[in-house]
Design a protein around this motif. Structure first.
Motif, PDB file in Angstrom:
ATOM      1  N   GLU B  14       0.845  -1.195   0.000  1.00 61.06           N
ATOM      2  CA  GLU B  14       0.000   0.000   0.000  1.00 61.06           C
ATOM      3  C   GLU B  14       0.886   1.254   0.000  1.00 61.06           C
ATOM      4  N   VAL B  18       1.660   4.999  -2.541  1.00 62.79           N
ATOM      5  CA  VAL B  18       1.863   6.397  -2.134  1.00 62.79           C
ATOM      6  C   VAL B  18       3.165   6.927  -2.730  1.00 62.79           C
ATOM      7  N   ARG B  21       2.888   7.559  -6.464  1.00 60.36           N
ATOM      8  CA  ARG B  21       2.175   8.825  -6.732  1.00 60.36           C
ATOM      9  C   ARG B  21       3.099  10.019  -6.551  1.00 60.36           C
ATOM     10  N   SER B  46      -2.217   6.495  -9.885  1.00 67.57           N
ATOM     11  CA  SER B  46      -2.750   5.931  -8.645  1.00 67.57           C
ATOM     12  C   SER B  46      -3.690   4.771  -8.935  1.00 67.57           C
ATOM     13  N   ARG B  50      -2.747   0.890  -8.038  1.00 69.76           N
ATOM     14  CA  ARG B  50      -3.610   0.170  -7.106  1.00 69.76           C
ATOM     15  C   ARG B  50      -4.146  -1.115  -7.727  1.00 69.76           C
TER      16      ARG B  50
END
Ligand SMILES: Nc1ncnc2c1ncn2[C@@H]1O[C@H](COP(=O)(O)OP(=O)(O)OP(=O)(O)O)[C@@H](O)[C@H]1O
Ligand SMILES: [Mg+2]
Lengths: 281, 134
Positions: B14, B18, B21, B46, B50
């Protein structure tokens, strides 16, 4: 009688055992200097010896889960908690118990050394008992550490998600940073909870501090807006900057039917009108 | 010292999403993208990052500062060795999700960039390439 022997030795040579144990403890805990006072260590050693002497006399078996051991268990849990809080490692904490073996075995030997078979049996029994107590201490230590970490995590989650009352009946949730799924969940639940508690009519979700609004963030926002509606409250999303608005349109996420505002001030002005309140200069 | 023109960053957690991005934000700024164009590219990245993490069991993002005629742009390739997409037409339908999403990630990302290509094979993996010009 096995237990009787351990108890006899403890009663008879308790003082000597304690003196030599205290020396070993002090030596083993040099690195711990400053974290625990000599007086505290001394006090814990006395109490442990006391409690152990009691269970050695009365306990039927070496089953430390039994009620006879409740007092000594609770004492060790207390020691673990304070050690964890003082910053001791689990090894250092367990050393408190395991270092009791050496002086105890020396006394057992002095007492029953002539009967080799009996000495082996008594040493074995004492080992089993002290190992169980040591493991119990480690378990309690780990439990305390876990609780500490959980609490810190919860505090962090809560710290970063303050729900603020802006006006009578108006709450605001300033969201800042990356909304990963775990945190967003907490943020939203927290807001809904506050709406219930305060009976607020309007909640402003401010996304000024959220750099990227992708489908995941949008989904969280939409779910919250829906939940608020079901609770009879109204939602306003503020902080929708021009670049975010354009991106949401291209992304294809449908925010129609959701009231959005460019900034928090505009959102508050609207909320005041909707709740029939006015600002007096 | 010349800044690198391409590179790779992992998409295994996860937190990697971040970081990806943030990297795309930085690259588009270096290329002089407008704030709107930065935001569009970051948002598309993003979505695809994901997807690679959620459906593709993790993978990586390859980036390249690229030239097309007299334009400069950023090319991103999202690669995973996950299960692949059995029905691409369905996956590329607004609102279709096999999970609990909005089903807008792939189609939304496509609308946010200038070039979009997807290459997927069941049991082998998925590779999505996007380009946005300045
Ligand atoms: N890298 C991938 N590997 C395997 N399947 C994928 C991959 N990317 C997308 N898919 C499939 O395509 C579907 C549509 O993807 P899309 O990103 O459009 O929507 P979503 O991820 O379900 O929801 P969201 O709107 O939150 O992105 C997914 O539900 C998934 O089944
Ligand atoms: Mg998606």
């Amino acid at each position: 009688m096995a237990e009787a022997t351990l108890s006899t030795v403890l009663k008879k040579s308790g003082k000597d055992i304690k003196a030599s144990w205290a020396r070993d403890l002090a030596a083993a805990q040099v690195s711990a200097k400053g974290r625990i006072s000599a007086a505290e260590l001394e006090q814990q050693a006395s109490e442990f010896l006391n409690l152990l002497t009691k269970v050695a006399e009365f306990a039927r078996a070496n089953d430390i889960g039994a009620s006879d051991f409740r007092q000594i268990r609770e004492f060790l849990e207390g020691v673990s908690r304070s050690r964890a809080a003082q910053g001791f490692t689990s090894d250092e904490t367990a050393t408190f118990i395991f270092s009791f073996k050496k002086p105890l075995f020396a006394s057992l030997k002095a007492e029953i050394g002539k009967d080799a078979e009996e000495l082996v049996e008594q040493t074995w029994k004492a080992t089993e008992l002290l190992d169980s107590l040591g493991l119990h201490t480690i378990k309690a230590y780990q439990k305390t550490r876990e609780e500490l970490i959980n609490r810190q995590q919860r505090e962090m989650l809560e710290l970063s998600t303050p729900v603020v009352k802006l006006w009578e009946g108006i709450l605001a949730l300033p969201m800042i940073g990356t909304l990963d799924s775990a945190r967003t969940q907490v943020v939203m639940e927290n807001l809904l909870q506050k709406v219930v508690e305060t009976g607020a009519q309007i909640a402003i979700l401010d996304i000024t501090g959220v750099p990227t609004v992708d489908t995941l963030v949008a989904q969280h926002l939409l779910k919250t807006v829906t939940a608020l509606r079901l609770m009879g409250a109204e939602a306003i999303i503020s902080g929708v900057r021009p670049q975010i608005a354009q991106t949401i349109v291209h992304l294809g996420v449908d925010l129609q039917g959701v009231t959005t505002k460019a900034n928090l001030a505009d959102a508050l002005a609207l909320a005041l009108r909707r709740t029939g309140q006015t600002l007096k200069a | 010292m010349n800044a690198p023109v391409n590179g790779e960053s992992p998409l295994k957690s996860e937190h990697d999403i971040v970081l990806a991005r943030q990297l795309v934000r930085k690259l588009t700024q270096e290329l002089g993208f407008s704030l709107v164009d930065q935001t569009k590219m970051v948002t598309a990245a993003s979505e695809l990052a994901r997807n690679a993490f959620t459906y593709g069991r993790g993978g990586s993002m390859h980036w390249e500062k690229t030239n097309g005629g007299d334009r400069r742009g950023l090319k991103l390739v999202f690669v995973d060795e996950g299960p692949g997409i059995p029905n691409l037409e369905l996956a590329m339908t607004d609102g279709w999700t096999s999970g609990h999403g909005l089903g807008m990630g792939l189609t939304g990302a496509k609308r946010l960039v200038n070039e979009f290509a997807i290459d997927t094979k069941v049991g082998v993996g998925t590779r999505v390439t996007i380009v946005r010009w300045k």
